[in-house]
Design a protein around this motif. Structure first.
Motif, mmCIF file in Angstrom:
data_model
loop_
_atom_site.group_PDB
_atom_site.id
_atom_site.type_symbol
_atom_site.label_atom_id
_atom_site.label_comp_id
_atom_site.label_asym_id
_atom_site.label_seq_id
_atom_site.Cartn_x
_atom_site.Cartn_y
_atom_site.Cartn_z
ATOM 1 N N UNK A 52 48.249 5.686 54.038
ATOM 2 C CA UNK A 52 48.922 6.698 54.856
ATOM 3 C C UNK A 52 50.396 6.389 55.062
ATOM 4 N N UNK A 53 50.804 5.163 54.748
ATOM 5 C CA UNK A 53 52.209 4.794 54.882
ATOM 6 C C UNK A 53 52.974 4.933 53.573
ATOM 7 N N UNK A 54 52.314 5.459 52.552
ATOM 8 C CA UNK A 54 52.953 5.652 51.261
ATOM 9 C C UNK A 54 53.364 7.116 51.091
ATOM 10 N N UNK A 55 54.446 7.370 50.355
ATOM 11 C CA UNK A 55 54.864 8.762 50.163
ATOM 12 C C UNK A 55 53.807 9.595 49.454
ATOM 13 N N UNK A 56 53.108 8.970 48.518
ATOM 14 C CA UNK A 56 51.997 9.627 47.834
ATOM 15 C C UNK A 56 50.765 8.737 48.025
ATOM 16 N N UNK A 57 49.906 9.060 48.980
ATOM 17 C CA UNK A 57 48.799 8.161 49.334
ATOM 18 C C UNK A 57 47.658 8.134 48.332
ATOM 19 N N UNK A 58 47.656 9.046 47.368
ATOM 20 C CA UNK A 58 46.496 9.168 46.485
ATOM 21 C C UNK A 58 46.167 7.897 45.696
#
Length: 254
Positions: free
Chosen positions: A30-36
């Motif tokens: 959730x702290x990443x720009x693209x959480x996938x």
């Protein structure tokens, strides 16, 4: 394998480690720009850990050596995939270092279990391999978890949020663009500053818009931003706030 034997305990410790890495990946995604990427890999590790835990009740469960080998494979795959995201796509910085722990435990455990049967030369080779593995893991932790910043990816995520019409919120365009600048990549800063100025102006928030406009001017002004980026940002905002253009500076006059 008795329920209280050393191997049985070690199996559960290794399964706990696998589950912990999976949980961390899911949580930190959730702290990443693209959480996938991190979410999918973390969920995969959790599913594998659950299946292996259920398999301990089987007549012939996976032993310690097999589990260590599996951790090595999963860790190696995660490191390679994570390095691709760090170096090429620049969309994730947590898969590689967290997977590196699995790789280190897996390979280190296999070496430890065969250590006594190795010759002196083979022990030295294994020792050097462990040192190199430790150095590599230290680099991954430093590069990913400690200094890993993804300004370009955050700007890309901000544009995606703009195109979805999500201007505010935890994953909204404002939150993404506010993380889309970095001191070590100053050429990206005007892109984020301009987007934030346009969004706040469109939302009739002149104070915030003025602050970001000042940042934009100090970093080179609109001339430092590609016209295609400006048009893309403004077009996306106009789909959400149709009358926003009247609150933006006139670029032709500028």
């Amino acid at each position: 394998m008795g329920p209280f034997s050393d191997d049985a305990t070690l199996v559960w410790v290794l399964l706990g480690l696998l589950s912990l890495i999976g949980l961390l990946l899911v949580r930190l995604s959730r702290q990443q720009p693209f959480p996938e990427p991190s979410f999918r890999y973390g969920a995969t590790l959790l599913v594998i850990a659950a299946l292996l835990a259920m398999g301990t009740a089987a007549p012939r469960p996976l032993g310690v050596d097999g589990l260590l080998a599996l951790l090595s494979v999963l860790g190696a795959f995660g490191v390679l995939a994570g390095l691709t995201h760090i170096v090429r796509t620049r969309r994730d910085v947590i898969v590689a270092p967290l997977s590196g722990f699995l790789l280190c435990v897996g390979i280190g455990g296999l070496m430890a279990r065969t250590w006594s049967s190795l010759s002196t030369a083979e022990q030295w080779v294994d020792f050097l391999a462990l040192v190199l593995l430790g150095i590599g893991q230290t680099y991954l932790v430093f590069r990913g978890l400690l200094i890993g910043k993804l300004p370009l990816a955050w700007s890309q995520a901000g544009m995606v949020a703009l195109q979805r019409g999500a201007l505010s919120g935890e994953r909204g365009a404002i939150a993404c663009f506010e993380r889309g600048w970095a001191t070590d990549e100053p050429h990206l800063n005007p892109m984020a500053y301009l987007a934030l100025q346009r969004i706040h102006a469109a939302l009739d928030q002149p104070q915030q818009a003025g602050e970001w406009e000042a940042s934009l001017v100090s970093s080179g002004g609109e001339g430092a931003v590609a016209p295609a980026w400006i048009e893309a940002v403004e077009s996306a905002i106009l789909h959400v706030v149709p009358d926003a253009r009247q609150r933006w500076p006139n670029r032709e006059e500028a």
